[in-house]
Design a protein around this motif. Sequence first.
Motif, PDB file in Angstrom:
ATOM      1  N   THR A  61       0.829  -1.208   0.000  1.00 42.08           N
ATOM      2  CA  THR A  61       0.000   0.000   0.000  1.00 42.08           C
ATOM      3  C   THR A  61       0.865   1.261   0.000  1.00 42.08           C
ATOM      4  O   THR A  61       0.389   2.334  -0.353  1.00 42.08           O
ATOM      5  N   ASP A  62       2.157   1.135   0.363  1.00 45.24           N
ATOM      6  CA  ASP A  62       3.092   2.265   0.322  1.00 45.24           C
ATOM      7  C   ASP A  62       3.785   2.390  -1.024  1.00 45.24           C
ATOM      8  O   ASP A  62       4.649   3.252  -1.208  1.00 45.24           O
ATOM      9  N   GLY A  63       3.472   1.490  -1.982  1.00 43.68           N
ATOM     10  CA  GLY A  63       4.082   1.538  -3.305  1.00 43.68           C
ATOM     11  C   GLY A  63       5.384   0.763  -3.417  1.00 43.68           C
ATOM     12  O   GLY A  63       6.045   0.826  -4.452  1.00 43.68           O
ATOM     13  N   GLU A  64       5.767   0.030  -2.383  1.00 42.64           N
ATOM     14  CA  GLU A  64       7.007  -0.750  -2.398  1.00 42.64           C
ATOM     15  C   GLU A  64       6.786  -2.051  -3.183  1.00 42.64           C
ATOM     16  O   GLU A  64       5.810  -2.760  -2.968  1.00 42.64           O
ATOM     17  N   LEU A  65       7.698  -2.349  -4.106  1.00 42.50           N
ATOM     18  CA  LEU A  65       7.643  -3.608  -4.850  1.00 42.50           C
ATOM     19  C   LEU A  65       8.156  -4.720  -3.948  1.00 42.50           C
ATOM     20  O   LEU A  65       9.242  -4.615  -3.381  1.00 42.50           O
ATOM     21  N   LEU A  66       7.390  -5.746  -3.821  1.00 46.30           N
ATOM     22  CA  LEU A  66       7.716  -6.843  -2.913  1.00 46.30           C
ATOM     23  C   LEU A  66       7.894  -8.122  -3.711  1.00 46.30           C
ATOM     24  O   LEU A  66       7.068  -8.456  -4.567  1.00 46.30           O
ATOM     25  N   ARG A  67       8.988  -8.824  -3.451  1.00 49.56           N
ATOM     26  CA  ARG A  67       9.265 -10.125  -4.072  1.00 49.56           C
ATOM     27  C   ARG A  67       9.634 -11.104  -2.978  1.00 49.56           C
ATOM     28  O   ARG A  67       9.850 -10.717  -1.833  1.00 49.56           O
ATOM     29  N   ARG A  68       9.721 -12.363  -3.353  1.00 51.59           N
ATOM     30  CA  ARG A  68      10.091 -13.387  -2.375  1.00 51.59           C
ATOM     31  C   ARG A  68      11.397 -13.030  -1.684  1.00 51.59           C
ATOM     32  O   ARG A  68      11.529 -13.153  -0.470  1.00 51.59           O
ATOM     33  N   GLU A  69      12.365 -12.549  -2.435  1.00 51.74           N
ATOM     34  CA  GLU A  69      13.674 -12.212  -1.881  1.00 51.74           C
ATOM     35  C   GLU A  69      13.620 -11.036  -0.912  1.00 51.74           C
ATOM     36  O   GLU A  69      14.551 -10.811  -0.143  1.00 51.74           O
ATOM     37  N   SER A  70      12.514 -10.272  -0.943  1.00 46.78           N
ATOM     38  CA  SER A  70      12.356  -9.121  -0.048  1.00 46.78           C
ATOM     39  C   SER A  70      12.040  -9.544   1.379  1.00 46.78           C
ATOM     40  O   SER A  70      12.110  -8.724   2.291  1.00 46.78           O
ATOM     41  N   LEU A  71      11.649 -10.790   1.570  1.00 38.77           N
ATOM     42  CA  LEU A  71      11.226 -11.262   2.886  1.00 38.77           C
ATOM     43  C   LEU A  71      12.414 -11.878   3.617  1.00 38.77           C
ATOM     44  O   LEU A  71      12.948 -12.905   3.216  1.00 38.77           O
ATOM     45  N   ALA A  72      12.813 -11.235   4.697  1.00 39.22           N
ATOM     46  CA  ALA A  72      13.996 -11.646   5.462  1.00 39.22           C
ATOM     47  C   ALA A  72      13.667 -12.783   6.427  1.00 39.22           C
ATOM     48  O   ALA A  72      12.503 -13.063   6.733  1.00 39.22           O
ATOM     49  N   ASP A  73      14.721 -13.392   6.933  1.00 39.90           N
ATOM     50  CA  ASP A  73      14.605 -14.436   7.957  1.00 39.90           C
ATOM     51  C   ASP A  73      13.880 -13.859   9.171  1.00 39.90           C
ATOM     52  O   ASP A  73      14.198 -12.771   9.636  1.00 39.90           O
ATOM     53  N   GLY A  74      12.877 -14.549   9.665  1.00 36.08           N
ATOM     54  CA  GLY A  74      12.117 -14.095  10.829  1.00 36.08           C
ATOM     55  C   GLY A  74      10.891 -13.265  10.511  1.00 36.08           C
ATOM     56  O   GLY A  74      10.195 -12.805  11.416  1.00 36.08           O
ATOM     57  N   THR A  75      10.604 -13.058   9.222  1.00 34.98           N
ATOM     58  CA  THR A  75       9.446 -12.251   8.848  1.00 34.98           C
ATOM     59  C   THR A  75       8.153 -12.938   9.278  1.00 34.98           C
ATOM     60  O   THR A  75       7.950 -14.122   9.046  1.00 34.98           O
ATOM     61  N   LEU A  76       7.286 -12.177   9.916  1.00 34.92           N
ATOM     62  CA  LEU A  76       5.962 -12.640  10.324  1.00 34.92           C
ATOM     63  C   LEU A  76       4.991 -12.271   9.213  1.00 34.92           C
ATOM     64  O   LEU A  76       4.948 -11.121   8.779  1.00 34.92           O
TER      65      LEU A  76
END
Length: 170
Positions: A61-76
């Motif tokens: 919703t903030d306009g950030e492009l999100l990909r699988r690689e964007s999710l770090a270890d420990g992400t909820l």
Amino acid sequence: MPAVVALVILLTVLCLLNLALVFGLLRRIRDIESRISSDQAATEPLLAVGAQIDDFEAVTTDGELLRRESLADGTLVGFFDPQCESCHENLPHFAAAARTQPRVRSLAVIRDDEEQEEMVSALSGVSRVVVERRRGPVARAFHVHGTPAFCRLGADQRISAHGYATPALA
């Protein structure tokens, strides 16, 4: 007298037939109940623990492009549906858990709906938020079977824990 005997025999046959049908139905009902309970027990909210999520691309919703690689270890990660009562009940628990870590280490995925704004505003301050249609790219990448669904990611974007309630990830 022969008419009475014939009537008694006919009623006896009908009672035995009725009894056989009742026992047959009971056996079928027990079989269906056991299949339903085994299906419910086997259903996981999303990918199995240890499985790597699929590739996806989404915009927050903030306009950030999100990909699988964007999710770090420990992400909820939490999946919500505005029409789901249980999702509304779990929303404060997810927000509280998300507050305990950096905002980039939590992701809320909300199904696109007329009533989504309440959930978006409740979570956008503590988590990255993606709004997508039912079975959108993020939900498909995680193989979500129902909402609410929650998971914590481990190394290499693998599921380290999951559940239908946020406390299951503690």
